[in-house]
Design an enzyme around this catalytic site. Structure first.
Site, PDB file in Angstrom:
ATOM      1  N   ASP A 166       0.913  -1.259  -0.044  1.00 28.35           N
ATOM      2  CA  ASP A 166       0.016  -0.113   0.028  1.00 28.35           C
ATOM      3  C   ASP A 166       0.878   1.133   0.074  1.00 28.35           C
ATOM      4  O   ASP A 166       1.788   1.191   0.822  1.00 28.35           O
ATOM      5  CB  ASP A 166      -0.904  -0.020   1.140  1.00 28.35           C
ATOM      6  CG  ASP A 166      -1.999   1.204   1.335  1.00 28.35           C
ATOM      7  OD1 ASP A 166      -3.046   0.776   0.939  1.00 28.35           O
ATOM      8  OD2 ASP A 166      -1.684   2.322   1.553  1.00 28.35           O
ATOM      9  N   GLU A 201      -3.272   0.321  -3.908  1.00 33.38           N
ATOM     10  CA  GLU A 201      -2.580  -0.969  -3.235  1.00 33.38           C
ATOM     11  C   GLU A 201      -2.849  -2.068  -4.277  1.00 33.38           C
ATOM     12  O   GLU A 201      -3.672  -2.405  -5.098  1.00 33.38           O
ATOM     13  CB  GLU A 201      -3.433  -1.303  -1.745  1.00 33.38           C
ATOM     14  CG  GLU A 201      -4.856  -1.437  -1.955  1.00 33.38           C
ATOM     15  CD  GLU A 201      -5.561  -1.060  -0.406  1.00 33.38           C
ATOM     16  OE1 GLU A 201      -5.727  -0.079  -0.037  1.00 33.38           O
ATOM     17  OE2 GLU A 201      -5.838  -2.272   0.105  1.00 33.38           O
TER      18      GLU A 201
HETATM   19  N1  DCP Z   1      -8.626   8.519  -0.562  1.00 32.13           N
HETATM   20  C1  DCP Z   1      -9.614   9.708  -0.677  1.00 32.13           C
HETATM   21  N2  DCP Z   1     -10.866   9.663   0.241  1.00 32.13           N
HETATM   22  C2  DCP Z   1     -10.668   8.810   1.274  1.00 32.13           C
HETATM   23  C3  DCP Z   1      -9.554   7.884   1.372  1.00 32.13           C
HETATM   24  C4  DCP Z   1      -8.713   7.581   0.724  1.00 32.13           C
HETATM   25  O1  DCP Z   1      -9.913  10.251  -1.486  1.00 32.13           O
HETATM   26  N3  DCP Z   1     -11.480   8.842   2.451  1.00 32.13           N
HETATM   27  C5  DCP Z   1      -7.632   8.548  -1.463  1.00 32.13           C
HETATM   28  C6  DCP Z   1      -6.616   9.574  -1.306  1.00 32.13           C
HETATM   29  C7  DCP Z   1      -5.412   8.580  -0.535  1.00 32.13           C
HETATM   30  C8  DCP Z   1      -5.831   7.318  -1.559  1.00 32.13           C
HETATM   31  O2  DCP Z   1      -7.247   7.320  -1.755  1.00 32.13           O
HETATM   32  O3  DCP Z   1      -4.037   9.014  -0.847  1.00 32.13           O
HETATM   33  C9  DCP Z   1      -5.441   6.069  -0.882  1.00 32.13           C
HETATM   34  O4  DCP Z   1      -5.996   5.762   0.266  1.00 32.13           O
HETATM   35  P1  DCP Z   1      -5.402   5.337   1.602  1.00 32.13           P
HETATM   36  O5  DCP Z   1      -6.615   4.717   2.531  1.00 32.13           O
HETATM   37  O6  DCP Z   1      -4.540   4.276   1.145  1.00 32.13           O
HETATM   38  O7  DCP Z   1      -4.618   6.467   2.165  1.00 32.13           O
HETATM   39  P2  DCP Z   1      -2.999   7.163   1.925  1.00 32.13           P
HETATM   40  O8  DCP Z   1      -2.411   6.449   1.016  1.00 32.13           O
HETATM   41  O9  DCP Z   1      -3.489   8.662   1.588  1.00 32.13           O
HETATM   42  O10 DCP Z   1      -2.512   7.021   3.540  1.00 32.13           O
HETATM   43  P3  DCP Z   1      -1.717   5.845   3.971  1.00 32.13           P
HETATM   44  O11 DCP Z   1      -0.211   6.133   4.284  1.00 32.13           O
HETATM   45  O12 DCP Z   1      -2.443   5.666   5.289  1.00 32.13           O
HETATM   46  O13 DCP Z   1      -1.952   4.481   3.139  1.00 32.13           O
HETATM   47 CA    CA Z   2      -2.196   4.105   0.920  1.00 32.08          CA
HETATM   48 CA    CA Z   3      -4.865   2.243   0.319  1.00 29.70          CA
END
Ligand code: DCP
Ligand code: CA
Ligand code: CA
Length: 362
Positions: free
Chosen positions: A2, A103
């Site tokens: 991820d 992911e």
């Molecule tokens: N995303 C979004 N709204 C959400 C959750 C996620 O637009 N409620 C988008 C933005 C994130 C991407 O999807 O960058 C991937 O989601 P992740 O849950 O994997 O979160 P991140 O990659 O941002 O953070 P982490 O480091 O916790 O994986």
């Molecule tokens: Ca992520």
């Molecule tokens: Ca993710």
């Protein structure tokens, strides 16, 4: 695997001067300059409590004392980075399954010969390659199944690597909160908390019968097994869909363009989101008209070039509806639908049109 704070990390890479500052990627609704929610934020911003789902106004307050950077979503950029990273991953492992934009699962049972040290080496290699080629950090979990691999990849975020060998499963799970189990949302979590179940260890003390009574057969069984780290969902290559459609029943039967068109637009929007999530483009757009007589009519048009942006699909759908109504003066619609066909994986290139029709221009 991820990717860490994915959208925000992409933004840091195109503009390295913002690195080190809190970075907040926003979905602006456009109603007022600051209405909307946070899509994601980097870890600097998370320290102030700003994360996905936070209202932008609240995020501004929380980050008031900092030099935080607020940016609109630039989905074509993230799609392009994602696509290149997924192409790297596909070369590893025996079976590759992408889930969402950032992911993927890799089944490495055969290539690692079931040896976790080899699995760990592969995990490191994947992380290094993504970092070298795309300057993006990721978190990897290596474990006997998808459920545990997901939990393991979350375990040491960001830039984590966690191996859960079969001997370590229960000790790995026991202290974690039930809310970490994929599929356990707010409601299920609350219900478990009410029964004083907080850790996965607490969960593992419940009988399958009581779990099924609380959550029904399917979820109850899943939770019973999850508490033991058991999960037999295979890593599966995603079948590429050949078409996607959306259909809705009109409030009342009508042939009035102005009352049908907004419904059609909603369908188009939902369809466009699906296309973008799957990172697909379509070659042609169709509308489906189901008449009050229940007769089904379709009209299709081929696009000049494959697209997945709202403006193009919406315009074609509208045009088709108009043409259908003009050519069928007695048709009264009961239901309306839109369909895209000729789907293909979108190229990493971002064209100007899809850029401007994307969320951040709203
Ligand atoms: N995303 C979004 N709204 C959400 C959750 C996620 O637009 N409620 C988008 C933005 C994130 C991407 O999807 O960058 C991937 O989601 P992740 O849950 O994997 O979160 P991140 O990659 O941002 O953070 P982490 O480091 O916790 O994986
Ligand atoms: Ca992520
Ligand atoms: Ca993710």
């Amino acid at each position: 695997m991820d990717l860490d704070y994915f959208y925000a990390q992409c933004e840091e890479n195109v503009n390295p001067s913002i690195r080190g500052k809190p970075v907040v990627v926003c979905v602006y609704s456009g109603r007022t300059p600051d209405s909307g929610v946070v899509s994601t934020s980097n870890y600097e911003a998370r320290r102030y409590g700003v994360k996905a789902g936070t209202i932008i106004v609240s995020a501004r307050k929380l980050l008031d004392s900092t030099d935080a950077i607020f940016l609109p979503m630039n989905r074509p950029l993230y799609d392009a980075v994602s696509e290149r990273i997924m192409a790297i991953l596909e070369d590893y492992g025996d079976i590759f399954e992408q889930v969402g934009i950032d992911e993927a699962y890799l089944d490495v049972s055969e290539s690692s010969k079931g040896n976790y040290d080899i699995g760990e080496m592969m995990g490191r290699k994947i992380k290094d390659t993504i970092l070298q080629q795309e300057q993006v950090t990721s978190s990897v979990g290596i474990a006997p199944n998808k459920l545990l691999a997901k939990l393991a990849s979350d375990h040491m975020k960001p830039n984590g690597l966690t191996v859960v060998t079969p001997e370590r499963i229960q000790s790995f799970l026991d202290n974690q909160e039930v809310g970490r189990i994929p599929g356990v949302g707010k409601k299920v979590e609350e219900k478990l908390h009410e029964s004083n179940v907080r850790s996965i260890h607490d969960l593992s003390q419940l009988s399958p019968i009581s779990l099924q009574e609380m959550f029904g057969r399917k979820l109850g069984t899943y939770l019973f097994l999850a508490a033991r780290g058991e999960n037999d969902e295979p890593v599966q290559r995603k079948e590429i869909p050949t078409q996607i459609s959306r259909i809705a029943t009109l409030k009342e039967n009508t042939r009035d363009f102005d009352s049908i068109q907004p419904i059609l637009s909603e369908l188009t929007q939902s369809l466009r989101e699906k296309l973008q999530n799957e990172q697909m483009k379509c070659k042609s757009v169709s509308i489906i008209a189901i008449l009050s007589s229940l007769a089904i009519h379709t009209r299709s048009k081929t696009l000049e070039s494959p697209a997945n942006d709202l403006r193009t699909i919406d315009e074609y759908a509208k045009q088709l509806l108009k043409e259908f109504l003009e050519s069928s003066p007695r048709a009264i619609l009961r239901r309306v639908g839109v369909k895209v066909t000729g789907l293909s994986k979108q190229s990493g290139q971002t064209d100007i049109q899809s850029f401007f029709s994307n969320d951040h221009s709203r």
